[in-house]
Design a protein around this motif. Structure first.
Motif, PDB file in Angstrom:
ATOM      1  N   PHE A 159      -1.062  22.046 -22.436  1.00 42.95           N
ATOM      2  CA  PHE A 159       0.256  23.435 -21.828  1.00 42.95           C
ATOM      3  C   PHE A 159      -1.091  24.863 -23.162  1.00 42.95           C
ATOM      4  O   PHE A 159      -1.550  24.647 -22.945  1.00 42.95           O
ATOM      5  CB  PHE A 159       0.768  23.240 -23.166  1.00 42.95           C
ATOM      6  N   SER A 160      -0.580  25.710 -21.880  1.00 46.33           N
ATOM      7  CA  SER A 160      -1.062  26.360 -22.621  1.00 46.33           C
ATOM      8  C   SER A 160      -1.100  27.326 -23.762  1.00 46.33           C
ATOM      9  O   SER A 160       0.460  26.635 -24.153  1.00 46.33           O
ATOM     10  CB  SER A 160      -0.866  28.307 -21.342  1.00 46.33           C
ATOM     11  N   ARG A 161      -2.371  28.343 -24.506  1.00 45.17           N
ATOM     12  CA  ARG A 161      -1.076  28.575 -26.003  1.00 45.17           C
ATOM     13  C   ARG A 161      -0.240  29.466 -26.097  1.00 45.17           C
ATOM     14  O   ARG A 161       0.404  28.657 -27.071  1.00 45.17           O
ATOM     15  CB  ARG A 161      -2.318  29.116 -27.172  1.00 45.17           C
TER      16      ARG A 161
ATOM     17  N   THR B  70      -3.825  21.950 -28.164  1.00 46.92           N
ATOM     18  CA  THR B  70      -2.323  22.481 -27.553  1.00 46.92           C
ATOM     19  C   THR B  70      -1.862  21.202 -26.754  1.00 46.92           C
ATOM     20  O   THR B  70      -2.519  20.287 -26.768  1.00 46.92           O
ATOM     21  CB  THR B  70      -2.158  23.601 -26.864  1.00 46.92           C
TER      22      THR B  70
END
Lengths: 775, 152
Positions: A275-277, A198
């Motif tokens: 960033f998270s998924r 990400t």
């Protein structure tokens, strides 16, 4: 011409480190005292921000900063590439995106606040405690609706972001004369890049007070965007390019850079931002959905006479790169065909959907669906073999594309088509409810930037005292082998084993500026810059060797790290001694050089006539599909791809691009769609957004043609983006044949295929399209 | 909490907060970063590690589960400091492009070859179906695993 290194497949310079899991990606670096960033994002696609209360978040122990728009020195992200971009966007409503939203939000996922805390857990908890009061506003979620009078405006100035046009001949009049006309509409959805890494970065402030960001990015030049946002001198922001865990255009726009820079600058501490998924799904630019309306006319014998095309793309909430993506669509709209009369109108429109921007093929994959869908439909209408129809109309050397540009080399389209088709092998019968069919798509994709941007790249090549060479070039490596190719080029020119060339650094401040790893331009641009620099170093080495070996320059050969006299192999000197002697003699053993792409004026704003790009990569993909007539389930069982790559630099890397591009394209064809309900994503997780796995990927046969006609080093063309362009179109054409009913809406899910099968069995006239004969 | 387990063929004693996953422990506690975060919900396979020889998602397994067990990560694949046959096959076949899925892919492949030394192409596809790759189209990864099996 026989090369020693070029065209072979030595393991890439990064291969041995990657199989050991050792490369330090942007998220792998940790620093003492490092904080963790977290972004607060809007849950609404269109709302007014009434109030932001950060007091509760700030009060949480371990929280170091909670920043809102008020703390952003210049709250505007600009896309300003060097070159004459402004001319090309005259008349566009180019809304800039704030780094952090001010009084309103325009898409779900828009950043509203940025947090830095001692641990990721505290940062996440603080994000929950930022109280944002929203007042939902009417939004607009469909480009056609957005263009209607009275539609809510996403920005002041209206929802039409940019239009482009082509007028060549008189398409309307020519269509009236055509023997046969096919008119169809095609639709494509928002698609996500789904790189496995990400958006990620880490930043700190170094001893000179420079803000340093190590980021997973395709564009080191974004240091300027960060500097502008923080109102710092450009030289005070340095961007270090990590190896990327995939890019595909999604790390071409600014992702974490400005948010991260802001957090580091305000806290004066190292910060990591990953960033998270889910954030990756809702927070970065997607592939544009397109509505493509095509009207094509041909003579009874199958000569194309005219095409009318209307393209409408959904830009989402901000401009990002939409005007330029649309330009690629404009130029490629009529495909690799001779069409005497062309009318294209292309529009990109603001909505409150996710921001759309760059994604591999940059607007060329959608138009291929249009022009190749039309070719099969025309073939059916004419009862003609679709291969024969294409062959008749393919662009040849000296022909003009729709913008009037003359092709200066032979596109070899017929050969790519025939070879891809033949590679599928003998036709196969279906079994029970499973129908088997084949289809293909030819394609046409630019490599390198628009001519009027005056693109350039610089590189430095130098010898070390041990006789090895070093390349310095700030070309980000997204995993396509960009760095390794520069080593191969240097090794070829200097007569070195490829392992004796090191490429160091991808850094905005320490390595010569090479421009972005986008637009399939790095091999073309940086490859040529390295080639020029390496040739200059070679000249110095040859001069020194001629002097020491008492031979004529023309008789000196550089090979395997030695200089020798041709025909007298015992008169030789190794590079280590040669370089030492050159250095002692004051002779340079390094060179900094720059390659400038040929430039041309902007295309005409009314007619689109002119030279938009320097060159194009042509190729064909053919697929075999199995369609289950009871369930609509579709599987691609075999895929053959044939391209003229000009000259493969690393054969394995070129094949890898094609195999990877094709499977990414299969995802687009059958599986992938960001499902939106009034601008809100319904599937921002890999559980619900499926990409192809090993079980979805077919057998792939890759055929490389090498015309030597490309503008890159050794006659290479670019292949990164072209690798993906024709895949969805080829699958659509195959499934349309299997279903005996047109499939025009992507992705071709089992439900859509089943609906097409049912509509076909309900119709009284189930005669298959004549295209079947080609299978 | 204190954890004693075997990590990459060596005894390991680590301290970890109770809520940490194996992925947290590896990356943040032990600075072993070959194991990557890809989705955090067990779908992409990027964080695949071998627990007592079985492939598991490090993002889904709590670190407390490691007690007394054997964990293998990509850092432990090498054979006497040299790339093992799978690693060599991946490098030679061009199976690593961006390299981000490579560690997880190698571990799934290792588990396959331990259970089935002579897999068919379909066996390889099934064994790797839980490891996503967005760069390669899988062709060269499958070739590499078959080559490594043949080189046994």
């Amino acid at each position: 011409m026989a090369y020693r290194v070029i065209g072979r497949s030595p393991p890439r310079a990064d291969a041995w480190e990657k199989v050991r899991g050792r490369p330090i990606y942007a998220g792998d670096l940790a620093m003492a005292g490092m904080l963790h960033g977290k972004i607060v994002r809007s849950p609404y696609p269109s709302a007014r921000i009434v109030k932001i209360d950060t007091s509760e978040a700030r009060a949480l122990p371990g929280v170091v900063a909670v920043l809102t728009h008020a703390e952003v020195p210049q709250n505007a992200l600009r896309m300003e590439l060097p070159g004459r971009m402004a001319e090309a966007t005259a008349g566009a409503v180019l809304a800039t995106q704030p780094v952090l939203a001010e009084d309103r939000v325009r898409f779900q996922g828009e950043p509203v606040a940025a947090i830095a805390a001692e641990t990721p857990e505290i940062a996440a908890e603080a994000a929950e405690r930022v109280r944002v009061e929203y007042e939902p506003l009417p939004g607009v979620y469909d480009p056609a609706e957005a263009l209607k009078p009275g539609a809510p405006h996403v920005h002041e100035g209206g929802n039409l972001l940019r239009a482009w046009h082509i007028r060549k001949g008189d398409a309307t009049e020519a269509l009236a004369r055509a023997d046969v006309i096919v008119e169809k509409t095609y639709r494509t959805p928002f698609v996500d890049h789904v790189y496995l890494e990400t958006e990620t970065g880490i930043g700190w402030i170094d001893a000179e007070g420079t803000l340093v960001l190590r980021v997973s990015t395709q564009v080191l030049e974004h240091f300027r965007d960060v500097a502008e946002v923080l109102r710092l001198p450009h030289g005070k922001v340095r961007l270090e390019g990590a190896y990327l865990g995939g890019g595909f255009g999604g790390k071409e726009d600014v992702t974490v850079e400005c948010l991260l820079g802001l957090l580091v600058w305000k806290t004066r501490r190292p910060v990591q931002l990953v960033f998270s998924r889910e954030e990756s799904f809702i927070g970065h630019g997607k592939r544009h959905p397109y509505l493509l309306r095509y009207k094509s006319g041909a003579t009874r014998t199958g000569e194309l006479v005219a095409m009318e095309v209307e393209l409408v793309s959904d830009s989402g909430a901000y401009a990002a790169l939409s005007p330029w993506v649309l330009l690629y669509s404009l130029v490629t709209a009529t495909g690799p065909y001779r069409v005497p009369h062309v009318k294209v109108d292309a529009f990109t429109v603001y909505t409150n959907n996710p921001v759309a921007s760059a994604y591999r093929t940059f607007g060329s994959i959608q138009t291929c669906i249009g022009y190749e869908g039309q070719m099969d439909a025309l073939a059916a209408a004419l009862s003609m073999d679709p291969l024969e129809l294409r062959e008749k109309n393919f662009l040849r050397k000296g022909d003009r594309i729709a913008t009037g540009q003359v092709l200066e080399s032979e596109p070899m389209l017929g050969e790519t088509m025939r070879r891809a088709w033949q590679a599928l092998g003998p036709p196969r019968e279906g079994d029970g409810p499973v129908r088997v069919a084949r289809g293909l798509a030819a394609s046409f994709t630019p490599y390198g930037r628009m001519c009027w941007t005056r693109d350039s790249a610089s590189a430095w090549v130098g010898m070390e005292l041990d006789g090895s060479a070093v390349v310095r070039c700030a070309a980000p490596d997204v995993g396509g082998g960009q760095t390794s190719s520069l080593c191969s080029i240097t090794a070829e020119v200097l007569g070195l084993p490829v392992e004796h060339v090191a490429a160091v650094g991808r850094d905005s401040h320490f390595t010569p500026r090479a421009g972005t790893t986008t637009a399939t331009r790095q091999l073309f641009m940086s490859g040529n810059a390295v080639l020029k620099a390496a040739h200059e170093v070679r000249r110095h080495l040859v001069d020194q060797a001629a002097e020491m070996l008492e031979a004529a320059r023309e008789d000196i050969e550089l090979t395997e790290g030695r200089a020798l006299v041709r025909g007298a192999p015992d008169r030789a000197i190794d590079f280590s001694a040669l370089v030492k002697a050159a250095t002692a003699a004051g002779r340079p053993v390094q060179a900094l050089d720059k390659y400038d792409a040929p430039s041309a004026p902007t295309i005409d704003p009314i007619t689109g006539q002119g030279k938009p790009f320097n060159d194009y990569t042509f190729g064909t993909q053919a697929v075999e599909v199995e369609v289950d007539e009871e369930t609509g389930q579709t599987r691609v069982t075999k895929l053959a791809a044939c391209y003229d790559v000009g000259q493969a630099i690393n054969r394995q890397s070129a094949e890898g691009q094609i195999e990877g591009g094709a499977v990414q394209g299969l995802g687009h064809a059958l599986l992938e769609e960001v499902v939106l309900e009034d601008g809100v994503s319904k599937n921002p997780h890999l559980l619900d957004y499926k990409i192809p796995t090993t079980l979805d990927a077919p057998e792939i046969i890759t055929i490389l043609l090498e015309s030597g006609q490309g503008l890159g080093p050794f006659g290479a063309k670019g292949i990164g983006e072209p690798a993906m362009t024709p895949t969805p179109a080829a699958v659509m054409n195959a499934v349309t044949r299997a279903a005996r009913a047109p499939l025009t809406r992507f992705p071709l899910t089992a439900e859509r295929v089943l609906a097409a099968l049912k509509s076909q069995s309900a119709s009284k006239n189930p005669s298959p399209p004549s295209g079947e004969r080609a299978g | 909490m204190r954890l004693d387990f075997t990590l990459n063929n060596h005894p390991c004693r680590a301290e970890a907060p109770a809520h940490w996953t194996v992925l947290d422990l590896l990356r943040d506690g032990l600075a072993l970063t070959a194991t990557k975060y890809g989705c955090g919900e067990g779908v992409c396979g990027t964080c695949t590690v071998l627990l007592d020889g079985e492939p598991v998602r490090a993002c889904l397994v709590l670190a407390s589960r490691l007690r007394g067990r054997t964990l293998l990560t990509a850092e432990g694949l090498e054979d006497n400091g040299q790339p093992d046959r799978l690693q060599s096959a991946f490098a030679r076949a061009g199976a690593a492009q961006c390299g981000f899925c490579t560690p997880g892919m190698l571990l799934s492949a290792r588990a396959l070859l331990a259970a089935n030394p002579s897999p068919t192409e379909h066996d390889v596809r099934e064994a790797l179906a839980g490891n996503l790759c967005r760069c390669t189209g899988y062709t060269k990864i499958i070739e590499a695993v078959l080559a490594a099996a043949g080189a046994r």
